[in-house]
Design a protein around this motif. Structure first.
Motif, short mmCIF file in Angstrom:
data_model
loop_
_atom_site.label_atom_id
_atom_site.label_comp_id
_atom_site.label_asym_id
_atom_site.label_seq_id
_atom_site.Cartn_x
_atom_site.Cartn_y
_atom_site.Cartn_z
N PRO A 1 1.58 -20.76 26.36
CA PRO A 1 1.25 -20.02 26.23
C PRO A 1 -0.17 -20.18 27.10
O PRO A 1 -0.58 -20.81 28.18
CB PRO A 1 0.27 -20.64 24.66
N ASP A 2 -0.40 -18.70 27.38
CA ASP A 2 -1.16 -18.04 29.00
C ASP A 2 -2.38 -19.08 28.21
O ASP A 2 -3.39 -19.11 29.54
CB ASP A 2 -1.32 -16.23 28.92
N ALA A 3 -3.27 -18.78 27.16
CA ALA A 3 -4.39 -19.52 27.15
C ALA A 3 -4.58 -20.86 27.33
O ALA A 3 -5.23 -20.99 28.12
CB ALA A 3 -4.69 -19.63 25.47
N THR A 4 -3.77 -22.12 27.61
CA THR A 4 -3.33 -23.01 27.79
C THR A 4 -3.26 -23.39 29.31
O THR A 4 -3.48 -23.72 29.93
CB THR A 4 -1.75 -23.53 27.17
N LEU A 5 -2.25 -22.40 30.21
CA LEU A 5 -2.23 -21.92 31.41
C LEU A 5 -3.37 -21.65 31.95
O LEU A 5 -3.82 -22.44 33.05
CB LEU A 5 -1.33 -20.80 31.62
N GLU A 6 -4.52 -21.04 31.28
CA GLU A 6 -5.29 -20.58 31.59
C GLU A 6 -6.35 -21.66 31.85
O GLU A 6 -7.37 -22.34 32.98
CB GLU A 6 -6.31 -19.72 30.45
N SER B 1 -5.72 -24.14 34.21
CA SER B 1 -6.10 -23.54 35.67
C SER B 1 -7.74 -23.99 35.45
O SER B 1 -8.65 -24.04 37.05
CB SER B 1 -5.96 -22.51 35.86
N GLU C 1 -2.39 -27.79 38.24
CA GLU C 1 -1.69 -27.06 37.87
C GLU C 1 -0.30 -27.07 36.97
O GLU C 1 -0.32 -26.99 35.46
CB GLU C 1 -2.11 -24.87 38.38
N GLU D 1 4.68 -26.12 20.94
CA GLU D 1 4.19 -25.68 21.87
C GLU D 1 2.86 -26.38 22.52
O GLU D 1 2.77 -27.85 22.21
CB GLU D 1 3.69 -24.20 21.32
#
Length: 344
Positions: A255-260, A263, A277, A295
């Motif tokens: 998910p985008d939240a995990t990528l954020e 980073s 990353e 996920e």
């Protein structure tokens, strides 16, 4: 030939075993660097994992461990393209410190050139390691240009040889595992950064663990086949876990939240570049697949963070704490008091 020491029978060293399993699930992670004390089971663990994996499909007669499903893609492998499909062991290749570049990458077959006037390519260790493991003990003592070459090939999955009028390209996809003792010299940071995961192993300091290691080593040395048979059920569990993870890997969502989160963690600890990353994302996805999760969560990223980032941090002049402690501190700041526990 006696049975290899079972992977599941290795006492402790959980972080090292996790890193090897992650790399076995997704070779794109870029290999594993294991730094630590002598006699802590580094080479034993790698050999045990390679021996544990199920046989792979091969083209009979191929000197490149060619996959029957990938016939004809490389001209270097065309000589065995018509060979029948057989099953073979996952390759495990030791790279000796004294190896020359020709032995590693391959070179002109001098015998064929001198006796028959043929320009024929003699594959090197990289060809033999294709679809398996390439292990380098004391990698910090290996010449830098060879380490750089190995990392380039490991990242691209191909080996290109251009010399003596030859131009040969062949597949070379393998899990690169290096080990070494920091007391005997450090690997250059530029090279260390290109290993996907970095693991620190130490001599066990818990009495019960040391005694258990002695018992298992003694039992294996006395009757290796019987000892391996005792661990057959546990080995089967690990094998199923790897097989299931391979199948699930393409479907694990990040998910985008995990990528954020990943980073932000890299920015907090000051990791240079984006390799940190990318490795967090890939290793997090592999670990989620091993866990049977659909996920990748921040908690999974926190578990792989020390392995993925500790070798990518600059040493602070005013900060005497180690890289692992800095990562733990950053996670604690990001997650609050209930930070996810890190691997030892």
């Amino acid at each position: 030939m006696s049975a290899p020491f079972p992977f599941s029978a290795i006492v402790g060293q959980d972080e090292m075993k996790s890193a090897l399993l992650i790399a076995a699930v997704d070779a794109r992670i870029g290999g594993v660097m294991v730094f630590g004390d002598r006699g802590t089971g580094k080479s034993t663990a790698v050999r045990a994992l390679a021996a544990l994996l199920p046989p792979i499909a091969l083209v009979e007669g191929s000197r490149f461990n060619a996959d029957p499903a990938d016939r004809g893609r490389y001209t270097a492998c065309s000589a065995a393209a018509k060979g029948k499909a057989i099953k073979g062991k996952v390759p495990f290749i030791d790279l000796p410190l004294g190896a020359t570049e020709d032995r590693v990458v391959g070179a002109l077959d001098l015998e064929a050139a001198l006796t028959r006037g043929e320009k024929r390519f003699e594959p090197g260790l990289l060809a033999r390691a294709h679809r398996g493991f390439l292990y380098i003990d004391e990698v910090n003592l290996l010449e830098d240009h060879l380490v750089d070459l190995l990392l380039d090939v490991a990242a691209s999955g191909e080996n290109l040889v251009e010399r003596e009028g030859l131009s040969v390209r062949h597949p070379a996809r393998f899990v690169l595992v290096g080990s070494g003792n920091p007391e005997e010299g450090e690997l250059r940071p530029q090279l260390l950064d290109r290993f996907g995961l970095s693991v620190e192993v130490r001599t066990p300091q818990v009495l019960s663990e040391r005694v258990e290691i002695l018992k298992r080593c003694d039992a294996y040395e006395r009757t290796p086949d019987s000892f391996a048979a005792e661990w057959k059920r546990e080995e089967a569990k690990v094998l199923r876990q790897i097989a299931n993870a391979h199948e699930a890997l393409p479907y694990v969502v990040v998910p985008d939240a995990t990528l954020e989160f990943a980073s932000r963690l890299c920015m907090t600890v000051g990791a240079d570049g984006l390799r940190g990353e990318l490795t967090l994302m890939r290793s997090g996805r592999a670990l989620a697949a091993l866990d049977g999760a659909s996920e990748v969560t921040p908690a999974i990223i926190a578990r792989v963070a020390p392995m993925a980032l500790r070798h990518r941090l600059r040493r602070g002049v005013l900060d005497e704490t180690g890289s692992t402690a800095r990562i733990a501190r950053a996670l604690a700041e990001m997650q609050g008091a209930d930070a996810v526990p890190l691997a030892a």
